[in-house]
Design an enzyme around this catalytic site. Structure first.
Site, PDB file in Angstrom:
ATOM      1  N   ILE A  18      -1.751 -18.886   0.252  1.00 60.75           N
ATOM      2  CA  ILE A  18      -0.322 -19.177   0.366  1.00 60.75           C
ATOM      3  C   ILE A  18       0.057 -19.451   1.817  1.00 60.75           C
ATOM      4  O   ILE A  18       0.859 -20.346   2.105  1.00 60.75           O
ATOM      5  CB  ILE A  18       0.503 -18.017  -0.214  1.00 60.75           C
ATOM      6  CG1 ILE A  18       0.328 -17.952  -1.740  1.00 60.75           C
ATOM      7  CG2 ILE A  18       1.992 -18.181   0.125  1.00 60.75           C
ATOM      8  CD1 ILE A  18       0.997 -16.764  -2.392  1.00 60.75           C
ATOM      9  N   ASP A  58      -4.288 -10.267  14.856  1.00 59.53           N
ATOM     10  CA  ASP A  58      -4.487  -9.150  13.940  1.00 59.53           C
ATOM     11  C   ASP A  58      -3.129  -8.478  13.806  1.00 59.53           C
ATOM     12  O   ASP A  58      -2.657  -7.826  14.751  1.00 59.53           O
ATOM     13  CB  ASP A  58      -5.531  -8.186  14.500  1.00 59.53           C
ATOM     14  CG  ASP A  58      -5.868  -7.055  13.530  1.00 59.53           C
ATOM     15  OD1 ASP A  58      -5.052  -6.773  12.637  1.00 59.53           O
ATOM     16  OD2 ASP A  58      -6.959  -6.462  13.678  1.00 59.53           O
ATOM     17  N   ASN A  81       3.075 -13.337   6.264  1.00 57.43           N
ATOM     18  CA  ASN A  81       2.334 -13.569   5.032  1.00 57.43           C
ATOM     19  C   ASN A  81       1.048 -12.755   4.950  1.00 57.43           C
ATOM     20  O   ASN A  81       0.576 -12.458   3.859  1.00 57.43           O
ATOM     21  CB  ASN A  81       1.994 -15.065   4.928  1.00 57.43           C
ATOM     22  CG  ASN A  81       0.938 -15.343   3.884  1.00 57.43           C
ATOM     23  OD1 ASN A  81       1.200 -15.336   2.689  1.00 57.43           O
ATOM     24  ND2 ASN A  81      -0.295 -15.583   4.319  1.00 57.43           N
ATOM     25  N   TYR A 152      -1.197  -1.165  -2.664  1.00 54.51           N
ATOM     26  CA  TYR A 152      -0.713  -2.540  -2.607  1.00 54.51           C
ATOM     27  C   TYR A 152       0.721  -2.620  -3.118  1.00 54.51           C
ATOM     28  O   TYR A 152       1.602  -3.206  -2.462  1.00 54.51           O
ATOM     29  CB  TYR A 152      -1.625  -3.440  -3.437  1.00 54.51           C
ATOM     30  CG  TYR A 152      -1.213  -4.895  -3.436  1.00 54.51           C
ATOM     31  CD1 TYR A 152      -1.413  -5.685  -2.312  1.00 54.51           C
ATOM     32  CD2 TYR A 152      -0.627  -5.487  -4.566  1.00 54.51           C
ATOM     33  CE1 TYR A 152      -1.047  -7.022  -2.300  1.00 54.51           C
ATOM     34  CE2 TYR A 152      -0.260  -6.815  -4.562  1.00 54.51           C
ATOM     35  CZ  TYR A 152      -0.470  -7.581  -3.426  1.00 54.51           C
ATOM     36  OH  TYR A 152      -0.086  -8.895  -3.423  1.00 54.51           O
ATOM     37  N   LYS A 156       4.067  -3.543  -0.822  1.00 51.47           N
ATOM     38  CA  LYS A 156       4.862  -4.723  -1.127  1.00 51.47           C
ATOM     39  C   LYS A 156       6.301  -4.354  -1.476  1.00 51.47           C
ATOM     40  O   LYS A 156       7.243  -5.104  -1.170  1.00 51.47           O
ATOM     41  CB  LYS A 156       4.213  -5.520  -2.258  1.00 51.47           C
ATOM     42  CG  LYS A 156       2.894  -6.176  -1.862  1.00 51.47           C
ATOM     43  CD  LYS A 156       3.086  -7.201  -0.746  1.00 51.47           C
ATOM     44  CE  LYS A 156       1.826  -7.976  -0.444  1.00 51.47           C
ATOM     45  NZ  LYS A 156       2.022  -9.024   0.585  1.00 51.47           N
ATOM     46  N   ILE A 187      -0.598 -16.520  -8.323  1.00 56.76           N
ATOM     47  CA  ILE A 187      -0.740 -17.811  -7.643  1.00 56.76           C
ATOM     48  C   ILE A 187      -2.239 -18.055  -7.454  1.00 56.76           C
ATOM     49  O   ILE A 187      -2.944 -17.205  -6.917  1.00 56.76           O
ATOM     50  CB  ILE A 187      -0.031 -17.811  -6.275  1.00 56.76           C
ATOM     51  CG1 ILE A 187       1.454 -17.422  -6.433  1.00 56.76           C
ATOM     52  CG2 ILE A 187      -0.182 -19.171  -5.615  1.00 56.76           C
ATOM     53  CD1 ILE A 187       2.280 -18.392  -7.241  1.00 56.76           C
TER      54      ILE A 187
END
Length: 259
Positions: A18, A58, A81, A152, A156, A187
């Site tokens: 992405i 980083d 991103n 995760y 998010k 995606i």
């Protein structure tokens, strides 16, 4: 008309997926794009292919952001991103009962600390002009629970909330600096390709993975990039503190399969 002409844009984690699609989309719209990534080889190759500049970054490291601030002191658009699932370096477990504290912290360090540092950099790079667009890439997993990927999902979800905090803070200061989050679901990027493989069962695997998605297909990175282009442009100057899902209707509920 190129919608991002003369805008300076920074995209993290832009070597592939992405992030790469966003960098390419920004470049196509006339922006001056800085591709950044921790993978210097892949990042430099991507930048060369698109026709923009690469800078190693980083996102976990404050010193790297300080260096970027010296190189790119003024920016119009920053896209945070860069992110990991945790499965890249450790197959698991990543559920809330068995995940290790070190694995939990490693995911949050990239996803959440990286976004915090990226937003902080963006504010400093935009407040002189008093305008800009910060775009944070969250996930569908940041809006629902994910039993097998606790860190995760947590990271998010935190990105979603921090985006609103940044948006409100900037508005409070009287700046026209906007901050929004994009929430992709399935995606089709390198991460998914590794799961799908190339064998005769590929199509069956793909169908199974999007069986609960009303549109019954994977999204394309270019579709996520199109949302980022809009949020980065002057067409979205009244959009801040919100989240946009790109999930084929997944979070809307369920859709009956046609007979």
């Amino acid at each position: 008309m190129q919608r991002l002409k003369n805008k300076t844009c920074v995209v993290t984690g832009a070597a592939r997926g992405i992030g790469r699609a966003i960098a390419a989309g920004f470049h196509d719209e006339g922006a001056r794009v800085f591709v950044t990534d921790v993978d210097a080889v892949a990042g430099a190759a991507t930048a060369a292919e698109i026709g923009c500049r690469f800078e190693p970054l980083d996102v976990r490291e404050e010193e790297d952001w300080d260096r970027l601030a010296q190189l790119v002191p003024v920016a119009d658009v920053v896209v945070n991103n860069a992110g990991v699932t945790g499965f890249e370096s450790n197959a698991g477990p990543h559920d809330p009962e068995h995940a290790s504290l070190s694995d939990w912290r490693a995911v949050h360090q990239v996803n959440l600390d990286g976004t915090f540092l990226g937003c902080r950099y963006a504010i400093g790079a935009m407040k002189g002009a008093g305008t800009g667009s910060i775009i944070n890439i969250s996930s569908r997993s940041g809006m629902v629970g994910i039993p097998g990927a606790a860190a995760y999902a947590s990271s998010k979800a935190a990105i979603r909330n921090h985006s609103k905090t940044v948006a409100l803070y900037c508005a409070q200061q009287g700046w026209r600096i906007r901050c929004n989050s994009i929430h992709p679901a399935a995606i089709l990027t390198t991460m998914w390709e590794q799961m799908l493989g190339e064998g005769p069962e590929r199509e069956a695997r793909m169908a199974a993975l999007v069986a609960d998605t009303p549109l019954r297909r994977f999204g394309r990175a270019e579709e996520a990039a199109a949302l980022a282009v809009t949020l980065a442009s002057d067409e979205a100057t009244y959009v801040t503190g919100t989240e946009i899902s790109i999930d084929g209707g997944l979070l809307a509920g369920s859709a009956a399969v046609p007979g």
